[in-house]
Design a protein around this motif. Sequence first.
Motif, PDB file in Angstrom:
ATOM      1  N   PHE A  65      -5.761   6.518  49.340  1.00  0.00           N
ATOM      2  CA  PHE A  65      -4.402   6.509  48.821  1.00  0.00           C
ATOM      3  C   PHE A  65      -4.245   5.412  47.776  1.00  0.00           C
ATOM      4  O   PHE A  65      -4.560   4.245  48.004  1.00  0.00           O
ATOM      5  CB  PHE A  65      -3.402   6.290  49.957  1.00  0.00           C
ATOM      6  N   GLY A  66      -3.759   5.800  46.599  1.00  0.00           N
ATOM      7  CA  GLY A  66      -3.559   4.849  45.513  1.00  0.00           C
ATOM      8  C   GLY A  66      -4.840   4.260  44.968  1.00  0.00           C
ATOM      9  O   GLY A  66      -4.807   3.275  44.226  1.00  0.00           O
ATOM     10  N   ALA A  89      -0.313   8.714  45.714  1.00  0.00           N
ATOM     11  CA  ALA A  89       0.521   7.626  45.192  1.00  0.00           C
ATOM     12  C   ALA A  89       0.886   7.934  43.754  1.00  0.00           C
ATOM     13  O   ALA A  89       0.019   8.238  42.931  1.00  0.00           O
ATOM     14  CB  ALA A  89      -0.229   6.306  45.284  1.00  0.00           C
ATOM     15  N   TYR A  99      -0.154   0.894  43.950  1.00  0.00           N
ATOM     16  CA  TYR A  99      -0.316   0.679  45.391  1.00  0.00           C
ATOM     17  C   TYR A  99      -1.481  -0.265  45.616  1.00  0.00           C
ATOM     18  O   TYR A  99      -2.575  -0.072  45.081  1.00  0.00           O
ATOM     19  CB  TYR A  99      -0.575   2.002  46.107  1.00  0.00           C
ATOM     20  N   ILE A 148       0.757   5.952  56.145  1.00  0.00           N
ATOM     21  CA  ILE A 148       0.625   5.157  54.920  1.00  0.00           C
ATOM     22  C   ILE A 148       1.181   3.772  55.247  1.00  0.00           C
ATOM     23  O   ILE A 148       2.294   3.664  55.774  1.00  0.00           O
ATOM     24  CB  ILE A 148       1.390   5.770  53.740  1.00  0.00           C
ATOM     25  N   VAL A 196       6.400   2.475  47.428  1.00  0.00           N
ATOM     26  CA  VAL A 196       5.480   3.370  46.735  1.00  0.00           C
ATOM     27  C   VAL A 196       6.121   4.737  46.591  1.00  0.00           C
ATOM     28  O   VAL A 196       6.840   5.214  47.474  1.00  0.00           O
ATOM     29  CB  VAL A 196       4.125   3.473  47.480  1.00  0.00           C
ATOM     30  N   VAL A 229       5.646   8.684  46.398  1.00  0.00           N
ATOM     31  CA  VAL A 229       4.692   9.569  47.056  1.00  0.00           C
ATOM     32  C   VAL A 229       4.903  11.015  46.616  1.00  0.00           C
ATOM     33  O   VAL A 229       6.036  11.477  46.499  1.00  0.00           O
ATOM     34  CB  VAL A 229       4.826   9.483  48.598  1.00  0.00           C
ATOM     35  N   THR A 267      10.252   8.260  47.748  1.00  0.00           N
ATOM     36  CA  THR A 267       9.850   6.857  47.723  1.00  0.00           C
ATOM     37  C   THR A 267      10.099   6.256  49.089  1.00  0.00           C
ATOM     38  O   THR A 267      11.167   6.468  49.669  1.00  0.00           O
ATOM     39  CB  THR A 267      10.640   6.074  46.662  1.00  0.00           C
TER      40      THR A 267
END
Length: 337
Positions: free
Chosen positions: A96-97, A136, A140, A157, A165, A167, A271
């Motif tokens: 993620f990110g 993301a 992040y 998350i 963040v 999403v 968010t």
Amino acid sequence: MMPEEEQQPLVELIPSPAQPAWRKGALAAGLGGVALLVCGAAALLQTPGGARSDSTAGLLAAYADGETFQEGNHMYKHSCKPTSVYTLQEVLHNNFGGAGPNPGKEGIVIKALRHKPDWLCPDGDCFQQVKIELHAQSAYDFPKPYMNGMHGKFATITLNTGDSVDVQLLLKDYHTDEILSVPALPLSIYDIDENSDGSGAEYISVHSEHTTTLKSSAKIIRTKIGTSHHYEAQPGQGMAQNPSDPVHLTPDQQTRSVAFNFIKPKEVRFTIGSSKGPAIRMFSFSLYNALSACFDEFLYDVTEAPTTTKAPSTTPAPTTTPAPTTTPAPTTTPAPT
């Protein structure tokens, strides 16, 4: 507070903004965090008898199951029929990110099994293998990305204190990788609370067309920020116990939860965050609708609905006047000789 059995969920219709506006903000406090649930098994939900729909203008009206209504330029049908249920199975990829722990493509990919209701599988094939992707859409950074992915029955998350963040959530076919077209995609978020000192107030801002369900005694405040709708912990309510099962919530956990149904989504954007405070915040997702079996199904845009054009009237063809008959000239009798 009303007795629990008398409390009915409030269902609000939130039109889609013309331009999604991401809200940047802070997040924090407490490892407990917020549990987000996507889905919809009606058999395990509350009865919809007292559900009500509300437009963003604040005009409150009750809609019966199957009733159609117009909000702005959109026509909807209030439906209490069951929707799909999703069972999370395993994490296929966790980055993620771009924070890891896996290398490669950005995002969390979770394998899940979709259980479709009878009305969505007339051929009898009611099971579908799917993928849930969480991406993301803003910066992040988290030092322990292994906390993302799955925890128990939830996808997770995790963020630093003071962070937020943006999403993007996608629902795809497991085999073809195509984005699925579904009539509604529920999403619930749990444990929206704050620290005992008032810090770390959690929130979710939603940027896609959706309906909202809250308990009548919800400890959550809804406001509009730009074109997005913002749901934040009510000040002074302190912390709540984190749910361990999306199906079984205590009365207090229900008042700190909000359930969404996204209408014919190709993607879902929101968010997550909180105000500043100590520790970290874990946001947890699961595929289940927490508060209501009903949702508002989008039918069509009245500005795009085809109009019936009246057939032009036919002018009858002119009648033909028959040509006059010719009278033969009389025969001449010869003069006598």
